[in-house]
Design a protein around this motif. Sequence first.
Motif, PDB file in Angstrom:
ATOM      1  N   VAL A  69       3.256 -33.988 -10.818  1.00 52.90           N
ATOM      2  CA  VAL A  69       4.102 -34.234  -9.251  1.00 52.90           C
ATOM      3  C   VAL A  69       2.122 -33.935  -8.471  1.00 52.90           C
ATOM      4  N   MET A  70       2.729 -34.482  -7.058  1.00 49.97           N
ATOM      5  CA  MET A  70       2.217 -33.916  -6.061  1.00 49.97           C
ATOM      6  C   MET A  70       2.662 -33.814  -5.173  1.00 49.97           C
ATOM      7  N   ILE A  71       2.026 -32.252  -4.792  1.00 49.11           N
ATOM      8  CA  ILE A  71       2.831 -31.685  -3.225  1.00 49.11           C
ATOM      9  C   ILE A  71       2.413 -32.177  -2.230  1.00 49.11           C
ATOM     10  N   LYS A  72       2.582 -32.262  -1.028  1.00 51.23           N
ATOM     11  CA  LYS A  72       1.961 -33.209  -0.059  1.00 51.23           C
ATOM     12  C   LYS A  72       2.409 -32.875   1.531  1.00 51.23           C
ATOM     13  N   ALA A  73       2.191 -32.755   2.117  1.00 50.34           N
ATOM     14  CA  ALA A  73       2.393 -31.852   3.533  1.00 50.34           C
ATOM     15  C   ALA A  73       2.990 -33.258   4.505  1.00 50.34           C
ATOM     16  N   ILE A  74       4.425 -32.987   5.301  1.00 51.09           N
ATOM     17  CA  ILE A  74       5.032 -33.993   5.896  1.00 51.09           C
ATOM     18  C   ILE A  74       4.399 -34.573   6.548  1.00 51.09           C
ATOM     19  N   ARG A  83      -1.485 -31.333  -2.824  1.00 52.44           N
ATOM     20  CA  ARG A  83      -2.224 -30.339  -4.764  1.00 52.44           C
ATOM     21  C   ARG A  83      -1.649 -31.515  -5.048  1.00 52.44           C
ATOM     22  N   ILE A  84      -2.321 -31.628  -6.332  1.00 54.96           N
ATOM     23  CA  ILE A  84      -1.544 -32.538  -7.890  1.00 54.96           C
ATOM     24  C   ILE A  84      -1.383 -31.046  -8.738  1.00 54.96           C
ATOM     25  N   VAL A  85      -0.394 -30.928  -8.903  1.00 55.04           N
ATOM     26  CA  VAL A  85       0.762 -29.871 -10.139  1.00 55.04           C
ATOM     27  C   VAL A  85       0.902 -30.456 -11.368  1.00 55.04           C
ATOM     28  N   GLU A  93       1.096 -21.402  -6.891  1.00 54.83           N
ATOM     29  CA  GLU A  93      -0.032 -21.068  -6.318  1.00 54.83           C
ATOM     30  C   GLU A  93      -0.745 -22.513  -5.855  1.00 54.83           C
ATOM     31  N   GLN A  94      -0.248 -23.678  -6.352  1.00 54.87           N
ATOM     32  CA  GLN A  94      -0.477 -24.616  -5.699  1.00 54.87           C
ATOM     33  C   GLN A  94       0.193 -24.532  -4.293  1.00 54.87           C
ATOM     34  N   ARG A 100      -0.859 -23.602   3.427  1.00 53.75           N
ATOM     35  CA  ARG A 100      -2.421 -22.921   4.131  1.00 53.75           C
ATOM     36  C   ARG A 100      -2.648 -23.547   5.085  1.00 53.75           C
ATOM     37  N   GLU A 101      -3.227 -24.395   4.470  1.00 58.33           N
ATOM     38  CA  GLU A 101      -4.104 -25.264   4.632  1.00 58.33           C
ATOM     39  C   GLU A 101      -3.453 -26.473   5.172  1.00 58.33           C
TER      40      GLU A 101
END
Length: 592
Positions: A69-74, A83-85, A93-94, A100-101
């Motif tokens: 999956v892809m985690i993405k800031a809205i 981040r790619i998980v 962790e991701q 934070r970023e």
Amino acid sequence: MKHTSSALPPHSRATSTWRRSSKRPRSPLHSTSKSIMAAAGVPVVEGYHGKDQADQCLKEHAGRIGYPVMIKAIRGGGGKGMRIVRAEKEFQEQLESARREATKSFSDDAMLIEKFVDTPRHVEVQVFGDHHGNAVYLFERDCSVQRRHQKIIEEAPGPGIKPEVRKKLGEAAVRAAKAVNYVGAGTVEFIMDSKHNFYFMEMNTRLQVEHPVTEMITGTDLVEWQLRVAAGEKIPLSQEEITLQGHSFEARIYAEDPNNNFMPGAGPLVHLSTPQADLSTRIETGVRQGDEVSVHYDPMIAKLVVWAADRQAALTKLRYSLRQYNIVGLHTNIDFLLSLAGHPEFEAGNVHTDFIPQHRRELLPSRRAAAKEFLCQAALGLILREKTMTDVFKLQTQDHYSPFASSSGRRLNISYTRNITLRDGQNNVAIAVTYNHDGSYGMQIDDKAFQVLGDVYNEGNCSYLKCSVNGVASKTKLIILENTIYLFSMEGSIQIDIPVPKYLSSVSSKGTQGGALAPMTGTIEKVFVKAGDKVKAGDSLMVMIAMKMEHTIKAPKSGTIKKVFYKEGSQANRHSPLVKFEEEESDKRETE
């Protein structure tokens, strides 16, 4: 040879200057945009875009969607907060790293989760809307080749995309824009699989960094369009009046070291020379020679944009122009861009977002020894610099017969021979130089002999070495700074060092072994350890941020932290020891 074409781009603003600014957030409708897009008939990727931002909720949705999956800031952009998980054990962790970023870049840590499509293409469509309900598309750009989810080379139109797919992409993008009553310049981004099926990713509500390639192929000035639409006018052209002509590439010039995992690198721009801007070449830059590139901005310092009548001609022009883009003083990605633009798969248009990892070995080969012909050029450059210095001394002292006013090594009845040592990477190279009476030089490197003749001349703010090595003529840009010789030619760039005696060297590597070193100059964002902590190899020690990039420093081996040299919020210079580290006895024995 320089590529020439009788065709000219339909429109080109040859030069312009831009300043970097903080990223504007994505559309505030982004968290609900997938449902809006689906209702408008725009293909979407399965994902979670809800208001519940609890860690467990996001993790459950990731499991439901299925890894990777892809985690993405809205409110993200430019690959920040993304981040790619690939497995559940990596998720927490991701997620924390992405938050934070995102907080640092956008002051908002809200995340969305999407299904990650392996080896996809990143294809985006330039759209424009006005206050009169009109919306048009200006064809697509392919931005697939990326590192850390940031684009490196963009091109328009997308390679290998058939007219019928291009039309469907454009029409889907227009539906997306109309679904939110969009006004002004915007970009609808799609993810495309190997069968050219495409899915909505996001909409960037601004004019993007890569908009010049669209201007080049459509004959438009999108900045002018923005001003006209903002003033209440209609879009200047109808969809039928927007035509596609030729092909355009944009290469982003980054202050970074591709051979060190693309680490950003602040520093001085001691020398900067670019190709000549013309109707088919745009140089867009935020820096000048003499500037200091700081750690507080994104590492992109310039853009090189080219146009030609077809993709192959445009690619040839891009490579030619990159060889003329020369920077000294800090690391850049220019040689990497040349390697990328010359890769057979890139030339064939077989691009996707995993292109760099897949071809990393060919794109970032191990350093090879410099050709002996280049070493001869470097030695000749040193000799000619000596001659210039003695000529100046002769004029200043007005003593033409002073032994210090001659660098010719002239001898009666015999030829003068001297030894010059240069350093190629980690290897010293001995060159025996014989001064011939006709002004040429004989050079011996190992068992090979060379006859060398040449001179240095200035052209603009650059010095060029025009020489012949064993009868092969060449013209090379020559820069000698402190103890380094830089040679730039159509064959690429070469850096040759002049060895410095140990007693003159002020740099020592003693005392840094066994610890963790700062890979770049940046700010310590997070510290995870304290004196006395026992860590295992690979454990996270600190998080550094520089040029809007987050990097986690990990323990090189198992051991005990004796001292932490930096606090959160402090700045560390590149290669500075971050912790004092004592290895475990078993690791010590392995290295002895």
